[in-house]
Motif scaffolding. Structure first.
Motif, PDB file in Angstrom:
ATOM      1  N   ALA A 206       0.809  -1.107   0.029  1.00 55.31           N
ATOM      2  CA  ALA A 206       0.118  -0.124   0.152  1.00 55.31           C
ATOM      3  C   ALA A 206       0.784   1.323   0.081  1.00 55.31           C
ATOM      4  CB  ALA A 206      -0.801   0.134   1.064  1.00 55.31           C
ATOM      5  N   PHE A 207       1.814   1.195   0.940  1.00 53.91           N
ATOM      6  CA  PHE A 207       2.928   2.467   1.004  1.00 53.91           C
ATOM      7  C   PHE A 207       3.653   2.523  -0.280  1.00 53.91           C
ATOM      8  CE2 PHE A 207       6.756   4.437   2.054  1.00 53.91           C
ATOM      9  CZ  PHE A 207       6.660   5.408   2.571  1.00 53.91           C
ATOM     10  N   THR A 208       4.063   1.442  -0.739  1.00 55.60           N
ATOM     11  CA  THR A 208       4.888   1.541  -2.100  1.00 55.60           C
ATOM     12  C   THR A 208       4.085   2.177  -3.102  1.00 55.60           C
ATOM     13  OG1 THR A 208       5.923  -0.501  -1.573  1.00 55.60           O
ATOM     14  CG2 THR A 208       5.939   0.069  -3.803  1.00 55.60           C
ATOM     15  N   TYR A 209       2.808   1.561  -3.662  1.00 56.79           N
ATOM     16  CA  TYR A 209       2.015   2.126  -4.662  1.00 56.79           C
ATOM     17  C   TYR A 209       1.749   3.735  -4.183  1.00 56.79           C
ATOM     18  CZ  TYR A 209       1.157  -2.129  -7.133  1.00 56.79           C
ATOM     19  OH  TYR A 209       1.444  -3.237  -7.980  1.00 56.79           O
ATOM     20  N   ALA A 210       1.305   3.932  -3.104  1.00 58.02           N
ATOM     21  CA  ALA A 210       1.035   5.290  -2.777  1.00 58.02           C
ATOM     22  C   ALA A 210       2.087   6.140  -3.080  1.00 58.02           C
ATOM     23  CB  ALA A 210       0.312   5.462  -1.288  1.00 58.02           C
ATOM     24  N   LEU A 211       3.283   5.902  -2.602  1.00 61.93           N
ATOM     25  CA  LEU A 211       4.332   6.851  -2.771  1.00 61.93           C
ATOM     26  C   LEU A 211       5.055   6.852  -4.259  1.00 61.93           C
ATOM     27  CD1 LEU A 211       6.181   8.470  -1.043  1.00 61.93           C
ATOM     28  CD2 LEU A 211       7.905   6.625  -0.883  1.00 61.93           C
ATOM     29  N   LEU A 212       4.739   5.928  -4.940  1.00 60.00           N
ATOM     30  CA  LEU A 212       5.241   5.935  -6.213  1.00 60.00           C
ATOM     31  C   LEU A 212       4.297   6.915  -7.153  1.00 60.00           C
ATOM     32  CD1 LEU A 212       6.688   2.628  -6.993  1.00 60.00           C
ATOM     33  CD2 LEU A 212       7.760   4.680  -7.011  1.00 60.00           C
ATOM     34  N   SER A 213       3.047   6.506  -6.779  1.00 64.28           N
ATOM     35  CA  SER A 213       1.881   7.584  -7.506  1.00 64.28           C
ATOM     36  C   SER A 213       2.156   9.095  -7.097  1.00 64.28           C
ATOM     37  CB  SER A 213       0.502   7.055  -7.093  1.00 64.28           C
ATOM     38  OG  SER A 213      -0.489   7.840  -7.657  1.00 64.28           O
ATOM     39  N   ALA A 214       2.460   9.291  -5.755  1.00 65.22           N
ATOM     40  CA  ALA A 214       2.561  10.510  -5.479  1.00 65.22           C
ATOM     41  C   ALA A 214       3.807  11.106  -6.174  1.00 65.22           C
ATOM     42  CB  ALA A 214       2.793  10.593  -3.830  1.00 65.22           C
ATOM     43  N   GLY A 215       4.997  10.292  -6.295  1.00 68.46           N
ATOM     44  CA  GLY A 215       5.921  10.824  -6.865  1.00 68.46           C
ATOM     45  C   GLY A 215       5.765  11.294  -8.553  1.00 68.46           C
ATOM     46  N   VAL A 216       5.009  10.388  -9.088  1.00 70.77           N
ATOM     47  CA  VAL A 216       4.639  10.842 -10.456  1.00 70.77           C
ATOM     48  C   VAL A 216       3.993  11.991 -10.508  1.00 70.77           C
ATOM     49  CG1 VAL A 216       3.506  10.122 -12.561  1.00 70.77           C
ATOM     50  CG2 VAL A 216       4.741   8.463 -11.323  1.00 70.77           C
ATOM     51  N   ALA A 217       2.882  12.191  -9.546  1.00 71.30           N
ATOM     52  CA  ALA A 217       2.099  13.343  -9.367  1.00 71.30           C
ATOM     53  C   ALA A 217       2.837  14.757  -9.181  1.00 71.30           C
ATOM     54  CB  ALA A 217       1.086  13.284  -8.683  1.00 71.30           C
TER      55      ALA A 217
ATOM     56  N   ARG B 178      -3.501  12.449  -3.394  1.00 67.66           N
ATOM     57  CA  ARG B 178      -4.222  13.242  -2.555  1.00 67.66           C
ATOM     58  C   ARG B 178      -3.061  13.891  -1.544  1.00 67.66           C
ATOM     59  NH1 ARG B 178      -9.888  12.885  -1.783  1.00 67.66           N
ATOM     60  NH2 ARG B 178      -9.281  13.455   0.637  1.00 67.66           N
ATOM     61  N   ALA B 179      -2.107  13.045  -1.153  1.00 66.03           N
ATOM     62  CA  ALA B 179      -1.327  13.462  -0.041  1.00 66.03           C
ATOM     63  C   ALA B 179      -0.380  14.734  -0.642  1.00 66.03           C
ATOM     64  CB  ALA B 179      -0.261  12.360   0.126  1.00 66.03           C
ATOM     65  N   VAL B 180      -0.034  14.516  -2.102  1.00 65.01           N
ATOM     66  CA  VAL B 180       0.521  15.821  -2.626  1.00 65.01           C
ATOM     67  C   VAL B 180      -0.103  16.967  -2.758  1.00 65.01           C
ATOM     68  CG1 VAL B 180       1.795  16.494  -4.746  1.00 65.01           C
ATOM     69  CG2 VAL B 180       1.805  14.222  -4.445  1.00 65.01           C
ATOM     70  N   LYS B 181      -1.481  17.084  -2.892  1.00 62.56           N
ATOM     71  CA  LYS B 181      -2.374  18.075  -2.930  1.00 62.56           C
ATOM     72  C   LYS B 181      -2.373  18.604  -1.546  1.00 62.56           C
ATOM     73  CE  LYS B 181      -6.743  19.709  -4.628  1.00 62.56           C
ATOM     74  NZ  LYS B 181      -8.006  19.400  -5.053  1.00 62.56           N
ATOM     75  N   LYS B 182      -2.557  17.772  -0.632  1.00 69.34           N
ATOM     76  CA  LYS B 182      -2.964  18.251   0.859  1.00 69.34           C
ATOM     77  C   LYS B 182      -1.669  18.697   1.337  1.00 69.34           C
ATOM     78  CE  LYS B 182      -4.115  16.376   5.400  1.00 69.34           C
ATOM     79  NZ  LYS B 182      -4.972  17.479   5.726  1.00 69.34           N
ATOM     80  N   ASN B 183      -0.233  18.675   1.018  1.00 66.44           N
ATOM     81  CA  ASN B 183       0.889  19.241   1.364  1.00 66.44           C
ATOM     82  C   ASN B 183       1.480  20.335   0.712  1.00 66.44           C
ATOM     83  OD1 ASN B 183       2.141  17.431   3.772  1.00 66.44           O
ATOM     84  ND2 ASN B 183       1.025  16.083   2.548  1.00 66.44           N
ATOM     85  N   LEU B 184       0.514  20.803  -0.284  1.00 67.19           N
ATOM     86  CA  LEU B 184       0.893  22.145  -0.972  1.00 67.19           C
ATOM     87  C   LEU B 184       1.014  23.358  -0.043  1.00 67.19           C
ATOM     88  CD1 LEU B 184      -1.289  22.127  -4.319  1.00 67.19           C
ATOM     89  CD2 LEU B 184       1.182  21.745  -4.169  1.00 67.19           C
ATOM     90  N   ARG B 185       2.122  24.081  -0.436  1.00 71.20           N
ATOM     91  CA  ARG B 185       2.261  25.193   0.467  1.00 71.20           C
ATOM     92  C   ARG B 185       2.122  26.587  -0.168  1.00 71.20           C
ATOM     93  NH1 ARG B 185       7.168  26.485   1.275  1.00 71.20           N
ATOM     94  NH2 ARG B 185       8.151  25.123  -0.145  1.00 71.20           N
ATOM     95  N   THR B 186       1.806  27.451   0.719  1.00 70.68           N
ATOM     96  CA  THR B 186       1.510  28.909   0.155  1.00 70.68           C
ATOM     97  C   THR B 186       2.695  29.831   0.387  1.00 70.68           C
ATOM     98  OG1 THR B 186      -0.829  28.784   0.513  1.00 70.68           O
ATOM     99  CG2 THR B 186      -0.075  30.913   0.182  1.00 70.68           C
ATOM    100  N   GLU B 187       3.436  30.237  -0.625  1.00 67.85           N
ATOM    101  CA  GLU B 187       4.416  31.236  -0.700  1.00 67.85           C
ATOM    102  C   GLU B 187       4.177  32.398  -1.096  1.00 67.85           C
ATOM    103  OE1 GLU B 187       7.923  29.786  -2.789  1.00 67.85           O
ATOM    104  OE2 GLU B 187       8.398  28.232  -1.341  1.00 67.85           O
ATOM    105  N   CYS B 188       4.557  33.654  -0.447  1.00 70.61           N
ATOM    106  CA  CYS B 188       4.296  34.762  -0.485  1.00 70.61           C
ATOM    107  C   CYS B 188       5.368  35.833  -0.897  1.00 70.61           C
ATOM    108  CB  CYS B 188       3.357  35.445   0.385  1.00 70.61           C
ATOM    109  SG  CYS B 188       1.988  34.699   0.693  1.00 70.61           S
ATOM    110  N   LYS B 189       5.243  37.010  -1.532  1.00 67.92           N
ATOM    111  CA  LYS B 189       6.302  38.045  -1.736  1.00 67.92           C
ATOM    112  C   LYS B 189       5.860  39.256  -1.634  1.00 67.92           C
ATOM    113  CE  LYS B 189       9.507  39.779  -5.328  1.00 67.92           C
ATOM    114  NZ  LYS B 189       9.965  39.532  -6.670  1.00 67.92           N
ATOM    115  N   CYS B 190       6.396  40.204  -0.651  1.00 69.82           N
ATOM    116  CA  CYS B 190       5.989  41.469  -0.338  1.00 69.82           C
ATOM    117  C   CYS B 190       6.494  42.540  -1.381  1.00 69.82           C
ATOM    118  CB  CYS B 190       6.562  41.960   1.002  1.00 69.82           C
ATOM    119  SG  CYS B 190       5.717  41.245   2.350  1.00 69.82           S
TER     120      CYS B 190
END
Length: 348
Positions: free
Chosen positions: A107-118, A191-203
């Motif tokens: 389960a972990f193998t498939y999830a992580l490789l799918s995440a890696g491709v995305a 989904r893990a990739v999407k959930k862990n997206l970060r917001t970066e900002c510039k002033c």
């Protein structure tokens, strides 16, 4: 066994792409080769995958990079455990036979490789390396409730997930329990990739003031996705395949609560994991004989747990190096030789 081998093939494909240095060089010069010729050189892909390749041949490089990221991160996260993601030469899969058993490691193998491709497809889009995608501009120019403005080059995670889903999921067409398990875990990885997206900002503003702020979505370090999925691995749910009412198709339900389905973010498995103490090709266990262990640790890397109670061997090492070096005028350097005695431990 034929059915089990079928479910390992998507990762055989990824390994073939990773190891084909000639192919990767060919991909880099895709415009000179032509898409059809390029995609015909990728071993083991289905007709639907070949069509995807023909439409976006430059994305094959990103698939390779994503698989490499997934493998490296898996080995990093599990380096101190009995199952350490060691690659085993096999016609069956990237991770030896482990993906043949419907375990939580699979389960972990498939999830992580799918995440890696995305992840890698999304990153390649932002870098302009894939001609069919770029930045996500859907929110550009809008203002948030906090007053800052969407701008910059936001990661087009929607495209990355969509592409990874089409390509990676393409072989899971049998509709049996293992196919459902693989598809569920593939999706959880994306989904893990999407959930862990970060917001970066510039002033923006005079003299460094922040009178206006522009923000965009960006990918995190892939290690954060790996850590996220390790938590999901630790809490993975056992499932069973149930038949839909008045239909022949199957769906996954929680093993202990068959009236409930697992959440999309959960990792799921069908079979109990082996203990990975002994070599057993049938389950994908490489065993822990000769694995290094930590005598003073009470964790999974400790000699008691790693060696499964068999005991361990102690090895004496002498490390020598040049030290206390002094420059003499003129003109030579004089050094002492320092040495340190250390011990190492390996499982019997």
């Amino acid at each position: 066994m034929t059915s089990l081998l079928h479910h390992a093939i998507p990762y055989v494909l990824l390994l073939a792409i990773i190891n084909s240095h000639t192919h990767i060089r060919a991909v880099s010069s895709v415009l000179g080769l032509g898409a059809d010729l390029l995609c015909s050189r990728v071993p083991g892909i289905t007709p639907s995958q070949r069509r995807i390749c023909s439409r976006a041949p430059d994305a094959i490089v990103a698939i390779s990079e994503g698989a490499r990221k997934g493998i490296a991160e898996c080995q990093s996260q599990f380096r101190n455990r009995r199952w350490n993601c060691s690659l085993q030469a096999s016609a069956g899969s990237v991770f030896g036979y482990v993906v043949l058993l419907g375990s939580r490691e699979a389960a972990f193998t498939y999830a992580l490789l799918s995440a890696g491709v995305a992840y890698s497809v999304t990153a390649s889009c932002a870098r302009g390396n894939i001609s069919t995608c770029g930045c996500d501009d859907r929110k550009r120019g809008r203002y948030s409730a906090s007053g800052w403005k969407w701008g910059g080059c936001s990661a087009d995670i929607k495209y990355g997930i969509k592409f990874a889903r089409k390509f990676v999921d393409a072989r899971e067409v049998e509709g049996d329990a293992r196919a459902l398990m693989n598809l569920h875990n593939n999706k959880a990885g994306r989904r893990a990739v999407k959930k862990n997206l970060r917001t970066e900002c510039k002033c923006h503003g005079v003299s460094g003031s922040c009178t206006m702020k522009t923000c965009w979505k960006t990918l995190p370090a892939f290690s954060s996705i790996g850590r996220h999925l390790v938590k999901k691995y630790n809490s993975a749910r056992a499932v069973v395949a149930c038949k839909m009412h008045k239909k022949s198709s199957l769906y996954l339900a929680l093993q202990k609560k068959k009236n409930r389905r697992p959440r999309p973010s959960h990792l799921v498995y069908l079979e109990k994991s082996p203990n990975y103490c002994d070599f057993n090709p049938a389950t994908g266990s490489l065993g822990t004989v000769s694995r290094q262990c930590n005598r003073s640790s009470a964790g999974p890397d400790g000699c008691d747990l790693m060696c499964c109670g068999r005991g361990y061997n102690t090895h004496q090492y002498t490390h020598k190096w040049k030290c206390n070096c002094r420059f003499h005028w003129c003109c030579y350097v004089e050094c002492n030789t320092c040495q340190e005695e250390t011990e190492g431990y390996t499982c019997k």
